[in-house]
Design an enzyme around this catalytic site. Structure first.
Site, short mmCIF file in Angstrom:
data_model
loop_
_atom_site.label_atom_id
_atom_site.label_comp_id
_atom_site.label_asym_id
_atom_site.label_seq_id
_atom_site.Cartn_x
_atom_site.Cartn_y
_atom_site.Cartn_z
N ASP A 116 0.76 -1.08 -0.15
CA ASP A 116 0.06 0.04 -0.14
C ASP A 116 0.96 1.11 0.04
OD1 ASP A 116 -2.46 1.88 0.69
OD2 ASP A 116 -3.28 -0.07 0.97
N HIS A 189 -3.83 5.78 3.41
CA HIS A 189 -4.46 4.84 2.84
C HIS A 189 -3.72 3.41 3.49
CE1 HIS A 189 -5.94 1.89 -0.38
NE2 HIS A 189 -6.97 2.73 -0.69
N SER A 529 -11.14 -1.00 -1.32
CA SER A 529 -9.69 -0.73 -0.42
C SER A 529 -9.92 -1.28 0.97
CB SER A 529 -8.91 0.42 -0.44
OG SER A 529 -8.63 0.76 -1.75
#
Length: 756
Positions: A116, A189, A529
């Protein structure tokens, strides 16, 4: 590749370096049998893939393809990322762990590789108090870099790496004023997904009071290895492949990757290639389905050795109301946490009617970007002090509020437009604001058009628990069918992915806007996600409870025990329209980790099975080698059908243009994994509409302990439905095996087409 062949390629590459630097380069990697490390390459791959990445012009790439030992030369593409109560919603309680959490010790001996944007190691979600020693099979490193030292790793974050070579070759050197050149997260994220999968329990967590409670990941004792592959502009294929290579070398058990692009042939997809190598070594790969829903055929990451995860809602909402002066109440969603909205009605205006004029060719013309509240598109004199209704699209939802604020507006309403439908995602707006559905947007516009002085007020209701119906398939979640192979159902399952609270970096606002001064330890985000790491965490728990299970067995357990009814006892709905969802929306259904702990039977798949599937799918032998790195395959010697891959779901496609009867026989092999030494399963069949389905035998007898296998055949005879040329019809049935204690369900998808 023999050393002499590699040396020849390397010498050729060195000779081209000057011309590469003087021309406009493109970036390619290529696969061979064996590669030695060299400083001349961006990456060298030795584990899940044999090859290197390098800078080449198009002409040089063409020349390289012709050299001995080169299997393929592929472009290095840029890919994009897909973003407290959810573990409880999954049936997992960290307060009094039992069942799966207990039997897996909350995943303490399992390592999840998070590919990520990195990680923010100081977050309390990543503390290592009470954790035992690092698993002995871990061979990785804690790579130091900017603002990240070896001391940032512990018994929770046991490893960290970052990958820049491909990205910097394409985009230039990383700007240290904008990004952090290390495994430290500057996007949010990666921190969010890591803590969702495996965060420790943190009390009193919330986003400015929203979703308050104990924040905990699905596998709270699982170890985290962070692989930073994504940067400000995206994630390069060559860096992703290098991360797969290192993760497998390092000894991870699970790979969680919430990244994707469009569905492409497996031999051209570095994620599919890297994941194949990981699967061969027993590593489960969980990946996001994509956020291009609700349109059909949008699901990405569709290789059958990947577990592809769609998104669903949970039973928690953040309601807010737009109250029209005529008394009608439009309910939406919001995470606004600023000053209270005044308890009075104020003017309401549609952004498309508040356009700031702009000069084009010396003439003043209307700014058509105003409807979506793009930057500098609004007339300050028209919006000042008003609630501004903006259409969704064109820019981030929170940015619309920023544009309205800059123009002097008092509040923002973000209205869904086609094809988004009725799905709602809550946002942490800078000014009073909420999102509303597509149908609500039509209602508000009609009110404004029919009223000479439209007015409204906004009421925020905080956090609502126990919402019904839930789960619901998220509107944005990418949908099937699988464009690469109609015989493999994708997505596989759905999991929580809407309004998920998880850890967040110190250096980033919850809105991710540079003008936002707020900081928070936890943020609420939505996307596949977010659903992907829920399944990654569940897989870690299953791996901890069943160390001998293969990746296919873990996926099978998740799929065959998934549920298809919501908390009201009705079929799962599609958020786009609130009609009943289909298998192309939800796959086998919503994951149920506790049920998956003891599924009774599983459908295992070996490396050879996947190779046979590729052969049966008419993939060329050369392309199979590019995907699998295996020896030369003689597909002509392998007799199988693509629908015979031992997948937990069955998908069959009939071509009505053929004169023969629509008749297919499918084979499946079930493996007994229950603790009981003997079991007898009986079948129940629900035929798809327009087809007759029979199973032989109707009983499966298992006399031995775990590991015993039994095969059965499924015969599907379908009617001809008169499908129009170019059209298709899909119907769904199911096969359910039960021994009185377990229920093993396989969805069956039948598609009629006229011409392929």
């Amino acid at each position: 590749m023999k050393p002499s062949a590699f040396s020849d390629v390397q010498q050729w590459y060195k000779a081209t370096l000057t011309s590469v630097k003087s021309n406009n380069p493109e970036y390619y990697y290529y696969s061979t049998h064996q590669i030695e490390k060299s400083p001349d390459f961006l990456h060298v791959y030795t584990t899940v893939f044999h090859g290197f990445s390098a800078q080449l012009t198009q002409q040089q790439a063409k020349q390289l393809r012709k050299r001995p030992g080169v299997l393929a030369v592929l472009p290095d593409n840029l890919r994009q990322l897909h973003t407290t109560r959810s573990p409880e919603f999954l049936g997992l309680s960290s307060v009094n762990p039992s069942g799966l959490l207990s039997q897996s010790d909350s995943g303490s001996n399992v390592i999840i590789g998070i590919m990520d944007t990195g990680i923010w190691p100081e977050r309390h979600s990543f503390h290592d108090q009470g954790l035992g020693p690092v698993p002995s099979h871990w061979k990785g490193q804690c790579v130091e870099g900017d603002k990240f030292t070896a001391s940032h790793c512990n018994k929770k974050i046991i490893g960290a790496r970052y990958f820049t070579a491909g990205y910097e070759a394409r985009r230039g050197f990383i700007n240290s004023s904008e990004e952090i050149r290390s495994a430290r997260d500057s996007d949010g994220h990666g921190t969010h997904t890591a803590s969702t999968a495996a965060g420790r329990a943190v009390a009193n967590a919330s986003l400015f009071g929203y979703a308050s409670g104990v924040a905990v990941g699905v596998a709270p004792k699982a170890r985290i290895a962070s692989y930073k592959i994504c940067w400000k502009s995206g994630c390069m294929d060559s860096d992703i492949l290098s991360a797969f290579d290192k993760a497998v070398e390092d000894g991870v058990d699970i790979i969680s990757i919430s990244v994707g692009g469009g569905a492409v042939p497996y031999n051209l997809d570095p994620i599919a290639i890297g994941a194949f190598g990981a699967m061969e070594r027993g590593i489960f790969v969980s990946i996001s389905a994509g956020n291009e829903g609700p349109s059909k055929m949008t699901v990405t990451n569709v290789a059958p050795w990947l577990t592809t995860v769609g998104a669903s809602t949970i039973d928690r909402k953040f309601p807010a109301d737009l109250v029209l002066e005529d008394g009608r109440v439009i309910t939406g969603a919001s995470l606004y946490s600023g000053d209270p909205f005044p308890n009075k009605y104020i003017p309401l205006i549609y952004a498309g009617n508040a356009s700031a004029s702009m000069k084009i060719g010396g003439r003043q013309v209307e700014n058509f970007a105003a409807a979506t509240c793009m930057a500098d598109s609004l007339d300050e004199n028209l919006v000042r002090g008003k609630i501004v209704v903006c259409d969704r699209g064109g820019n981030p939802r929170v940015q619309k509020g920023e544009v309205v604020k800059k123009a002097g507006g008092a509040a923002v309403v973000v209205a869904n437009v086609a094809p988004i439908g009725e799905g709602l995602v809550a946002d942490s707006h800078l000014i009073p604001g909420l999102g509303i559905t597509e149908s609500a947007g039509h209602t508000v516009r009609r009110y404004m058009n029919s009223n000479p002085n439209p007015r409204a007020r906004i009421v925020f209701h905080g956090t609502e628990l126990g919402a019904k119906p839930a789960p619901v398939v998220a509107s944005f979640s990418a949908r099937g069918p699988n464009v690469e192979s109609p015989y493999v159902l994708k997505p596989d399952v759905i999991a929580p992915g809407v309004n998920i609270l998880a850890a967040w970096p110190d250096n980033l606002a919850p809105s991710e806007l540079s003008s936002d001064p707020r900081r928070t330890a936890f943020n609420i985000a939505s996307g596949t996600s977010m659903s992907c790491p829920h399944v990654s965490g569940a897989a870690a728990l299953l791996k901890g409870a069943h160390p001998d299970w293969s990746p296919a067995m873990i996926r099978s357990a998740l799929m065959t025990t998934a549920y298809t009814q919501d908390n009201s006892g009705n079929p799962l709905l599609d958020e786009k329209s609130f009609n009943v969802s289909t298998v192309w929306d939800m796959g086998a259904g919503h994951v149920n980790p506790e049920k998956a702990l003891d599924p009774g039977l599983v459908f295992d798949i070996t490396t050879n099975d996947y190779v046979n599937f590729l052969c049966a799918s008419n993939v060329s032998q050369q392309d199979i080698r590019r995907t699998t790195r295996g020896p030369v395959i003689i597909c002509g010697k392998i007799k199988s059908n693509p629908w015979d891959l031992n997948y937990p779901a069955i998908s069959i496609v009939f071509d009505e243009s053929e004169k023969s009867e629509l008749d297919a026989t499918i084979t499946r092999t079930a493996t007994h994994v229950s603790d009981s030494t003997a079991a007898r399963y009986e079948v129940s069949v629900t035929s798809p509409k327009g087809a007759t389905m029979t199973v032989d035998p109707v009983k499966l007898e298992f006399s031995a302990a775990k590991g015993e296998k039994r095969s059965y055949t499924v015969r599907i005879k379908a009617e001809k439905l008169g499908v129009k040329p170019g059209g298709s019809v899909m119907e769904v049935g199911k096969i359910s095996w039960s021994d009185g204690r377990h229920r093993v369900v396989s969805p069956v998808v039948v598609v009629w087409r006229d011409g392929f």
